[in-house]
Scaffold this motif. Structure first.
Motif, mmCIF file in Angstrom:
data_model
loop_
_atom_site.group_PDB
_atom_site.id
_atom_site.type_symbol
_atom_site.label_atom_id
_atom_site.label_comp_id
_atom_site.label_asym_id
_atom_site.label_seq_id
_atom_site.Cartn_x
_atom_site.Cartn_y
_atom_site.Cartn_z
ATOM 1 N N ASN A 165 49.541 93.196 88.235
ATOM 2 C CA ASN A 165 50.184 93.638 89.722
ATOM 3 C C ASN A 165 51.219 93.556 89.281
ATOM 4 O O ASN A 165 52.746 93.831 89.750
ATOM 5 N N ARG A 166 52.100 92.224 88.847
ATOM 6 C CA ARG A 166 53.802 92.190 88.513
ATOM 7 C C ARG A 166 54.157 93.030 87.981
ATOM 8 O O ARG A 166 55.099 93.145 88.274
ATOM 9 N N GLY B 139 55.230 95.872 89.800
ATOM 10 C CA GLY B 139 56.040 95.349 90.934
ATOM 11 C C GLY B 139 55.244 94.991 92.155
ATOM 12 O O GLY B 139 56.608 95.320 93.442
ATOM 13 N N ASN B 140 54.193 95.346 92.401
ATOM 14 C CA ASN B 140 53.302 94.542 93.056
ATOM 15 C C ASN B 140 52.993 93.100 93.713
ATOM 16 O O ASN B 140 52.047 92.612 92.917
ATOM 17 N N TYR B 141 54.129 91.924 93.350
ATOM 18 C CA TYR B 141 54.590 90.524 93.796
ATOM 19 C C TYR B 141 53.220 90.200 94.771
ATOM 20 O O TYR B 141 52.930 89.285 93.953
ATOM 21 N N GLU B 142 53.501 90.711 95.921
ATOM 22 C CA GLU B 142 52.248 90.490 96.508
ATOM 23 C C GLU B 142 51.007 90.521 95.889
ATOM 24 O O GLU B 142 50.092 89.251 95.825
ATOM 25 N N ALA C 73 50.127 90.365 93.271
ATOM 26 C CA ALA C 73 49.876 89.984 92.129
ATOM 27 C C ALA C 73 49.837 88.026 92.226
ATOM 28 O O ALA C 73 49.336 87.051 92.299
ATOM 29 N N VAL C 74 50.280 87.681 93.398
ATOM 30 C CA VAL C 74 50.470 86.387 94.028
ATOM 31 C C VAL C 74 48.924 85.723 94.620
ATOM 32 O O VAL C 74 48.027 85.122 93.966
ATOM 33 N N THR D 223 57.246 85.501 88.654
ATOM 34 C CA THR D 223 56.418 86.056 89.625
ATOM 35 C C THR D 223 58.349 86.040 90.532
ATOM 36 O O THR D 223 58.259 86.936 91.202
ATOM 37 N N TYR D 224 57.884 84.331 90.745
ATOM 38 C CA TYR D 224 58.818 84.008 92.260
ATOM 39 C C TYR D 224 60.083 84.286 91.857
ATOM 40 O O TYR D 224 60.649 84.755 92.350
ATOM 41 N N GLN E 293 61.131 86.880 89.889
ATOM 42 C CA GLN E 293 61.318 88.591 89.670
ATOM 43 C C GLN E 293 61.254 88.539 91.245
ATOM 44 O O GLN E 293 62.954 89.897 91.475
ATOM 45 N N GLN E 294 60.979 88.183 92.144
ATOM 46 C CA GLN E 294 61.301 88.180 93.975
ATOM 47 C C GLN E 294 62.824 87.717 94.279
ATOM 48 O O GLN E 294 62.961 88.344 94.959
#
Length: 282
Positions: free
Chosen positions: A91-92, A95-98, A100-101, A130-131, A133-134
């Motif tokens: 996911n990460r 680019g699908n961070y939501e 991924a988390v 992840t955070y 990259q966000q």
């Protein structure tokens, strides 16, 4: 060397790497087809996912889902957690961070239930990435510190090492080069103790970045050359590539444009041979 010859050389190198990787993928796909449904098969899934994550993300995603289904079928909590972890990484990468988390926390919950401290530390570290990259640096830093704390309790050198390096990177991005240097120097100490040449090459590059932020170009250049020399000895193409690029940037800042161009071109040549889009966009 003519441009035509260079083109064919780079194309040939990339074709060889792709062919070798394709053979590994085909081999693991065949193993999955013929092996029985057990934990050994799950280990094969993890190997396949790691190999094809960049070259064939669709296959990686498909195999992540298959791994989760098999882990649930076997009712194996640890591998269910690892499946969510692999899905979160995918996911990460997309680019699908939501998502991924969400999947990292699904993995974290399971690892906490079975008291798997090593994998808990890995999840916290990956949440940090992840955070970061966000662009959420405070949350990234918080998760890296949680991972580091567990690594220190378990005396897990690689966990400690990677989190010290990442924390240093966060401070560097927050324009706190002195704080970054204090962490990078700890990483360098660990890399020397572990005789990790590639790690030393990377951290010398990071130290060079910190001195560049401090506008200390001579010390920055000195550390980039340290990274370059080690990279040459161990033939680490990635750190060799970044060292050439960084040295080129320093020479440009010093207005030594001929030297800058020579080093930048060396970096671009290696980046092309590695098909490294990430470095080329910088």
């Amino acid at each position: 060397m003519s441009n035509l010859f260079l083109f064919f050389l780079l194309a040939s190198t990339y074709a060889q790497l792709t062919f070798s990787q394709d053979r590994k993928i085909d081999s693991l796909v065949n193993v999955l087809k013929t092996s029985k449904d057990d934990t050994n098969k799950i280990a094969s899934y993890i190997n396949l996912i790691n190999i094809c994550r960049n070259s064939n993300p669709e296959m990686a995603k498909e195999k992540c889902d298959e791994m989760l289904r098999l882990s649930q079928q076997l009712n194996h909590p640890k591998f269910i957690g690892k499946s969510y972890f692999q899905i979160a990484i995918q996911n990460r990468r997309e680019g699908n961070y939501e998502a991924a988390v969400k999947n990292y926390f699904s993995a974290l919950k399971i690892f906490e239930e079975i008291s798997d401290s090593l994998n808990i530390a890995k999840v916290f570290g990956s949440l940090g990435i992840t955070y970061w990259q966000q662009g959420n640096l405070p949350l990234a830093l918080s998760n890296y510190k949680k991972s580091l704390s567990l690594g220190e309790i378990m005396h897990e050198k690689l966990i400690i090492y990677s989190n010290l390096n990442n924390i240093g990177g966060i401070f560097l991005e927050q324009n706190q080069p002195d704080s970054a240097l204090s962490y990078f120097n700890l990483v360098l100490k660990d890399a020397v103790e572990m005789n990790d040449s590639s790690g030393m090459a990377e951290v010398y590059g990071n130290i060079g970045d910190a001195y560049y932020k401090k506008n200390n170009l001579p010390l920055s250049l000195q550390n980039y050359f340290q990274s370059l020399h080690i990279s040459e000895k161990v033939d680490n193409k990635y750190t060799l590539m970044t060292s050439y690029g960084s040295i080129g940037s320093i020479y440009a800042a010093m207005k030594e444009y001929d030297k800058s161009l020579a080093y930048q071109l060396k970096g671009i040549e290696i980046a092309s041979s590695l098909n490294s889009k990430g470095n080329l966009k910088d």
